[in-house]
Write an enzyme that holds these catalytic residues in place. Structure first.
Site, mmCIF file in Angstrom:
data_model
loop_
_atom_site.group_PDB
_atom_site.id
_atom_site.type_symbol
_atom_site.label_atom_id
_atom_site.label_comp_id
_atom_site.label_asym_id
_atom_site.label_seq_id
_atom_site.Cartn_x
_atom_site.Cartn_y
_atom_site.Cartn_z
ATOM 1 N N LYS A 1 44.149 15.201 84.392
ATOM 2 C CA LYS A 1 44.876 16.383 85.310
ATOM 3 C C LYS A 1 43.819 16.753 85.989
ATOM 4 O O LYS A 1 42.410 16.973 85.546
ATOM 5 C CB LYS A 1 45.422 17.450 84.377
ATOM 6 C CG LYS A 1 46.649 18.147 85.124
ATOM 7 C CD LYS A 1 47.760 17.498 85.086
ATOM 8 C CE LYS A 1 48.885 18.536 85.822
ATOM 9 N NZ LYS A 1 50.206 17.410 85.413
HETATM 10 N N1 GLU Z 1 52.319 15.780 88.125
HETATM 11 C C1 GLU Z 1 53.152 14.984 87.426
HETATM 12 C C2 GLU Z 1 53.242 15.168 85.842
HETATM 13 O O1 GLU Z 1 52.815 16.212 85.421
HETATM 14 C C3 GLU Z 1 53.197 13.567 87.762
HETATM 15 C C4 GLU Z 1 51.943 12.928 87.539
HETATM 16 C C5 GLU Z 1 51.476 11.653 88.417
HETATM 17 O O2 GLU Z 1 52.532 10.853 88.737
HETATM 18 O O3 GLU Z 1 50.395 10.884 87.901
HETATM 19 O O4 GLU Z 1 53.962 14.155 85.259
#
Ligand code: GLU
Length: 418
Positions: free
Chosen positions: A107
């Site tokens: 993240k």
């Molecule tokens: N931000 C989204 C999540 O929390 C998508 C992450 C992604 O597609 O890599 O799952």
């Protein structure tokens, strides 16, 4: 490690500990998986339109790469901190493992309120952040995507910045991009579509019909708005939605297409749309409804309000919306919880499709994307349900345990380096 110690991180670790205990996870692995593999903190200096230089703090945390490149969104929010990013990265690891995506979890974030920046400032911030985390990202290494406060345009700037550094176009370095540069059909709505698919399975399990179903949604960003639209298309009555300013309620069902036009196209606030009676975010959570979808930030359902919830199903569109104490209260009340790492995994599943298409330079039809998404989610839902029934544990523990188990297997097979 004290540097991670925040409320959200404590929640992620407490969930992990509970699952690890129940599955009797190897102690050495427990210590390793509690903390991220890599964490980078960067300064992001940005020249503002008035000539001043403002310095923001950015993060990229990779929780675990044993199953493949790490994957996870980038969040722009003024209150983010290292602990929160580490918690979100850990949840990405379990989420990707649960649906068998060949990824680990990561993240990123910048502590900024994007609404306060001009478009040019936002572009400079994004490009400098991308340049600062450049050593960590890449299509085989770590692949960012949109999250709270970021969108396809931000991904396009990140993709361009990365591509400028290496000297050629690398579409697979980020997902959630515009179609013109290698984005995928169906990616933008994917999380909302996924929330709907798993809700359909939960309703079927509880012998309920979507057409008799009422839905309340907290959050009207990417996840909330698409969930509202797709739930309604599938026959549900969406009776309330909210954003940070509060929400609107209409027991007869909100006219979602009209709401989207007034809110997104005409820029009206939810209240100004006059399509329902105004209500607070807290009131929305306590509405009598079949399905409640928290689709905003973490820790919204706590021991303070959990007892007052009146939904039959809680479909967690957001990451970490429910605290451990609230979880216990909801279970005692008999609320059927579709946990975040399952309910909102549609986003990263279609991100995976996008990355596969980018790497192969071969693009799929929208129906292929929808069918494959539904197939993966329906299977994951029923596997989790069976696990939870056979082990007499909650859906959340079942999802966590099966995700953690796959990561543990990868670690045990690979062994400890050196
Ligand atoms: N931000 C989204 C999540 O929390 C998508 C992450 C992604 O597609 O890599 O799952």
């Amino acid at each position: 490690m004290r540097e991670f110690d925040t409320q959200t991180f404590r929640l992620a670790v407490a969930q992990f500990d509970q699952a690890a205990e129940a599955m009797e996870l190897d102690h050495n692995l427990r210590e390793r998986l509690k903390f991220p593999q890599r964490s980078l903190i960067v300064s992001v200096p940005v020249r503002m339109d008035d000539g001043r230089v403002e310095v923001y703090t950015g993060y990229r945390v990779q929780h675990d790469s044993s199953r493949g490149p790490t994957k996870g969104g980038v969040r722009y929010h003024p209150d983010v901190n290292l602990g929160e990013v580490a918690a979100l990265a850990m949840w990405m690891t379990w989420k990707c493992a649960l649906t068998d995506l060949p990824y680990g979890g990561a993240k990123g974030a910048v502590a900024v309120d994007p609404a306060q920046l001009s478009r040019a400032e936002l572009q400079r911030l994004t490009r400098r952040y991308a340049a600062e985390i450049f050593p960590l990202i890449g299509p085989e290494q770590d692949i960012p995507a949109p999250d709270v406060g970021t969108d396809a345009q931000v991904m396009a700037w990140m993709m361009d910045t990365y591509s400028q550094q290496v000297g050629y176009s690398v579409p697979g370095v980020v997902t959630g991009k515009p179609l013109s540069i290698g984005g995928s059909l169906g990616r933008e709505e994917a999380t909302g579509r996924g929330v709907t698919y798993v809700t359909i399975e939960a309703l079927r399990h509880l012998k309920l019909d979507m057409r008799d179903c009422t839905v309340a949604i907290q959050g009207f960003g990417n996840v909330g708005s698409h969930t509202a639209r797709i739930m309604q298309e599938c026959g549900a009555r969406v009776i309330a939605v909210s954003d940070v300013t509060g929400g609107i309620h209409n027991a007869k069902g909100l006219d979602i297409p009209e709401l989207l036009t007034r809110y997104q196209t005409n820029g009206q606030t939810l209240r100004e749309t006059k399509l329902g009676d105004w209500l607070s975010n807290d009131d929305l959570l306590q509405l009598d409804c079949t399905v409640l979808v928290p689709a905003a930030l973490s820790e919204q359902i706590t021991e303070r309000n959990a007892a007052k919830l009146r939904c039959r199903i809680l479909a967690e569109g957001a990451n970490g919306p429910t605290t451990l104490e609230a979880d216990r209260i909801l279970q005692d009340k008999g609320v059927f919880i579709i946990p975040d790492i399952l309910a909102n995994s549609g986003g990263v599943i279609v991100s995976y499709f996008e990355w596969v298409q980018d790497v192969q330079r071969f693009f799929w039809k929208a129906t292929d994307i929808q069918d494959r998404l539904q197939d993966i989610l329906t299977n994951a839902f029923h596997r989790t349900l069976q696990f939870s029934l056979s082990r007499n544990t909650s859906m959340r523990m079942a999802a966590l345990m099966s995700g953690i188990d796959k990561v543990a297997q990868a670690h045990l097979h690979r062994g400890l380096y050196p």
